[in-house]
Motif scaffolding. Sequence first.
Motif, short mmCIF file in Angstrom:
data_model
loop_
_atom_site.label_atom_id
_atom_site.label_comp_id
_atom_site.label_asym_id
_atom_site.label_seq_id
_atom_site.Cartn_x
_atom_site.Cartn_y
_atom_site.Cartn_z
N ILE A 74 -6.10 19.87 -9.62
CA ILE A 74 -5.36 18.89 -8.83
C ILE A 74 -6.28 17.72 -8.50
CG2 ILE A 74 -4.12 18.49 -6.67
CD1 ILE A 74 -3.33 21.44 -6.70
N MET A 75 -5.84 16.52 -8.86
CA MET A 75 -6.69 15.33 -8.71
C MET A 75 -5.97 14.23 -7.93
SD MET A 75 -9.37 16.27 -10.50
CE MET A 75 -10.26 14.74 -10.77
N VAL A 76 -6.77 13.39 -7.27
CA VAL A 76 -6.24 12.21 -6.60
C VAL A 76 -7.21 11.05 -6.84
CG1 VAL A 76 -5.09 13.54 -4.79
CG2 VAL A 76 -7.41 12.69 -4.41
N GLU A 84 -2.49 5.34 -3.84
CA GLU A 84 -3.18 6.61 -3.99
C GLU A 84 -2.32 7.47 -4.89
OE1 GLU A 84 -5.52 8.65 -0.84
OE2 GLU A 84 -4.05 10.26 -1.08
N TRP A 85 -2.80 7.74 -6.09
CA TRP A 85 -2.03 8.54 -7.04
C TRP A 85 -2.41 10.01 -6.89
CZ3 TRP A 85 -4.50 11.59 -10.60
CH2 TRP A 85 -5.86 11.33 -10.84
N LYS A 103 0.87 -1.17 0.00
CA LYS A 103 0.00 0.00 0.00
C LYS A 103 0.91 1.23 0.00
CE LYS A 103 -1.71 3.41 2.83
NZ LYS A 103 -1.00 4.16 3.91
N ILE A 104 0.68 2.14 -0.94
CA ILE A 104 1.54 3.32 -1.04
C ILE A 104 0.70 4.59 -1.15
CG2 ILE A 104 1.87 2.90 -3.53
CD1 ILE A 104 4.67 4.29 -3.11
N ASP A 105 0.94 5.49 -0.21
CA ASP A 105 0.24 6.77 -0.16
C ASP A 105 1.26 7.80 0.31
OD1 ASP A 105 -1.36 8.95 0.16
OD2 ASP A 105 -2.66 8.08 1.70
#
Length: 289
Positions: free
Chosen positions: A272-274, A230-231, A203-205
């Motif tokens: 700006i998006m996530v 989470e990009w 898991k990467i955030d």
Amino acid sequence: MNPFKIRIMIGNVWRKVLFIILNQRLLREKVIFHLKQYYYSELEFKVGIGNELVCPIADPSAQYSLTEIFFDDEYKQVFDLIDLPKRWLDLGCHYGFFSLYAAGLARRNSRSAFYALLVDADSRVYYGIDSLIRLNCLYSSFIFKHGAVAAGSGEVSFLEQDVMSSSLADLTTETSRLSAKAVPIIDQDVILSLLAPPYDLVKIDVEGGEYDFFVFYDKILANTKNIVVEWHSWHRGGGGKQQIVELAESRGFRLLKEVQQDKVCGNPGDGIMVGVLLFTKPDETMLTL
């Protein structure tokens, strides 16, 4: 007079003084405000989450993560689609709630052994993660390492911000970088030495550092079955979500699910998006170091 009796007398006087102070509402409110402002972690707020686990709230910002993970079930879809992990990496762990959520699922499903490495560059999460491990007796299951996911080795500038928005300083504005701190880079060899592969889940955030992960952590990627990331549209590669998908596919993964659809982060006009993506890899492409 006996020194022991003197200490008792002094203690009684202090208790009476403290009672008088706290009995006055205005003074009591000032004391409470001061405690919350400067000693919040020592108040030891905690929330039971079931399966004999508790979630310590070491800082007001931890409530946002608590809500997303345990109340909004942000990652429920992930565990509906993949097998429960026995070994995982939690990169950008914040206060460790994602890993605690996974540990709760493991206990609920009678998984006797699980192991996780938690990594975060924010120095403010130390006490909270230590409390999480201590209160839940996870010393044999969880390892925490302070540092950043980034290219290269040595140290990198990291900016500690509010509400889970801390990030590498070079991914923020020039003015913000003035308060950045130097933190160690946790490269892939360090990770491999702390928790050996294979990894069922990563898991990467890391607030824009996900591009560095897909480019520079090839040994980790080669030994990983599933990734939930989470990009962030401001990542170093500059190509937004599509670039992250292409990088993952070039490492042998396929997109399994958009766990969280693209959403605006900040002012709508900034673009700006996530979002959150889940990738998986065929078993036959897994390596073991």
